[in-house]
Design an enzyme around this catalytic site. Structure first.
Site, PDB file in Angstrom:
ATOM      1  N   LYS A 258       0.819  -1.210   0.000  1.00 28.01           N
ATOM      2  CA  LYS A 258       0.000   0.000   0.000  1.00 28.01           C
ATOM      3  C   LYS A 258       0.854   1.260   0.000  1.00 28.01           C
ATOM      4  O   LYS A 258       0.436   2.284  -0.513  1.00 28.01           O
ATOM      5  CB  LYS A 258      -0.948   0.009   1.204  1.00 28.01           C
ATOM      6  CG  LYS A 258      -1.989  -1.088   1.093  1.00 28.01           C
ATOM      7  CD  LYS A 258      -3.199  -0.849   1.960  1.00 28.01           C
ATOM      8  CE  LYS A 258      -4.199  -1.972   1.760  1.00 28.01           C
ATOM      9  NZ  LYS A 258      -5.177  -2.094   2.808  1.00 28.01           N
TER      10      LYS A 258
ATOM     11  N   LYS B 288      -8.867 -12.090  -6.577  1.00 27.55           N
ATOM     12  CA  LYS B 288      -9.854 -12.394  -5.534  1.00 27.55           C
ATOM     13  C   LYS B 288     -11.106 -11.543  -5.696  1.00 27.55           C
ATOM     14  O   LYS B 288     -11.018 -10.393  -6.122  1.00 27.55           O
ATOM     15  CB  LYS B 288      -9.233 -12.055  -4.166  1.00 27.55           C
ATOM     16  CG  LYS B 288      -8.868 -13.281  -3.354  1.00 27.55           C
ATOM     17  CD  LYS B 288      -8.222 -12.892  -2.054  1.00 27.55           C
ATOM     18  CE  LYS B 288      -9.203 -12.862  -0.910  1.00 27.55           C
ATOM     19  NZ  LYS B 288      -8.537 -12.863   0.400  1.00 27.55           N
TER      20      LYS B 288
ATOM     21  N   LYS C 192     -14.801  -6.189  -2.806  1.00 26.47           N
ATOM     22  CA  LYS C 192     -15.918  -5.249  -2.776  1.00 26.47           C
ATOM     23  C   LYS C 192     -15.645  -4.038  -3.659  1.00 26.47           C
ATOM     24  O   LYS C 192     -16.558  -3.361  -4.079  1.00 26.47           O
ATOM     25  CB  LYS C 192     -16.198  -4.800  -1.339  1.00 26.47           C
ATOM     26  CG  LYS C 192     -15.037  -4.022  -0.740  1.00 26.47           C
ATOM     27  CD  LYS C 192     -15.505  -3.121   0.358  1.00 26.47           C
ATOM     28  CE  LYS C 192     -14.536  -2.030   0.757  1.00 26.47           C
ATOM     29  NZ  LYS C 192     -13.138  -2.148   0.550  1.00 26.47           N
TER      30      LYS C 192
END
Ligand code: TRP
Length: 342
Positions: free
Chosen positions: A119, A202, A205
């Protein structure tokens, strides 16, 4: 660490970040497997709202997702009369223990954590808050605060659990046996539900493609549309194979929803077609998930009830946390919890 008196059932603890929209991957990979654990163990399930703010987060949506997360857990079968459901920020011990653990954690170890590296090297990373670096310390505190025996998490959390064990051992080495070192138990099974549009990533959301992710709140029509348009591979054989990632994903989803081994499904659908299989999968998904969706909406509308569940959960968690914190405070030389004046 020896088990303390009165705690003769193993303690299961796990957390989930409150995010808008719980999807099929969260359900099959996490929440559903917690339901079985509450039968014969003490369970603490919490919404990790403090972890959620390690990236920019709008206040209103965090509140909504946190209550939504509680409603989802109950709708999916977690029984608030048997398991304690609570919110991380409502038990101050998480933050308190995290501070102390952080003081025992070498910076370099946190900088080397995969999630932080990923990140913090993305574009715009100069805006990454120090909370992201501290994320694993807080997660270690979440676990060590309760002397948890079993922490069911997916493979993507392995490094965090290893760090937790490390921090507990380091603290114990410095101060004498204080914190229970949890076993590493990575959930197997349907831990990885892949995107319906790209079976190499994967299910998530935040996928840009609306058809990629099946949310528990999707209508019957949306579920059917998403499953029927799921990407499959060339050919028509319903088989789990390395060169058929799309069909493999759909077979694993079917298998997990129906609790039928993939091999049995392959035999059942031999000589049919993708279309037949996908139709049946859509029927199955609707039959399984629609009742959860209906329960979710009813529960979500009753905030009074959800807050009452959380108040009960918080008390259970606080009581357990207080015992650990008292031990830790004494070990590091703090004077202990402030007593109010007579
Ligand atoms: N980091 C976990 C995740 O993203 C959530 C989490 C926070 C957690 N604290 C925890 C899981 C403690 C287990 C135990 O999935």
């Amino acid at each position: 660490m020896e088990r303390k008196q009165g705690q003769d059932r193993p303690l299961v603890l796990t957390g989930i970040q409150p995010t808008a929209g719980i999807h099929l991957g969260n359900y099959l990979g996490a929440i559903r497997s917690w339901v079985a654990l509450q039968e014969d163990r003490d369970c603490l399930f919490f919404l990790a709202d403090m972890h959620a703010i390690t990236v920019p987060m709008d206040a209103r949506s965090l509140r909504d997702s946190t209550l939504g997360g509680v409603a989802t857990c109950i709708a999916c079968g977690i029984d608030p009369d048997r398991a304690a459901i609570f919110v991380q920020s409502q038990v101050p011990g998480h933050a308190e223990l995290a501070w102390i653990l952080g003081c025992h954690t070498p910076m370099g170890q946190l900088e080397r954590m995969t999630q932080f590296k990923d990140k913090s090297t993305r574009p715009g990373a100069s805006l990454v808050g120090a909370g992201l670096l501290y994320y694993p310390v807080l997660m270690a505190a979440d676990i060590l605060l309760y002397d948890a025996d079993l922490v069911p998490v997916g493979e993507d959390q392995r490094q965090h659990l290893e760090l937790t064990r490390d921090l507990a051992e380091r603290f114990n080495a410095a101060h004498g046996p204080t914190l229970a070192v949890p076993d590493l138990h990575i959930s197997q099974g349907c831990g990885r539900v892949m995107s319906l549009q790209d079976p190499t990533v994967k299910m998530s959301k935040s996928d840009g493609n609306r058809l990629a992710t099946l949310f528990l709140t999707d209508s019957d029509d949306q579920m059917r549309r998403k499953l029927r348009s799921a990407v499959t591979d060339s050919g028509q054989e319903v088989l789990r194979r390395g060169d058929k990632p799309g069909m493999t994903n759909l077979l694993e989803i079917f298998s997990a929803l129906a609790c039928i081994p993939v091999e049995e499904l392959e035999a059942r659908y031999a000589g049919t077609s993708y279309g037949v299989f996908k139709n049946d999968l859509a029927d199955l998904a609707i039959a399984t998930l629609a009742p959860l969706r209906e329960k979710f909406f009813l529960l979500r509308a009753d905030e009074g009830y959800l807050l009452q569940v959380l108040a009960r959960g918080r008390e259970v968690a606080r009581r357990r946390a207080a015992a650990t914190l008292a031990r830790v405070y004494e070990r590091v030389g703090f004077l202990g919890p402030a007593k109010s004046l007579p």
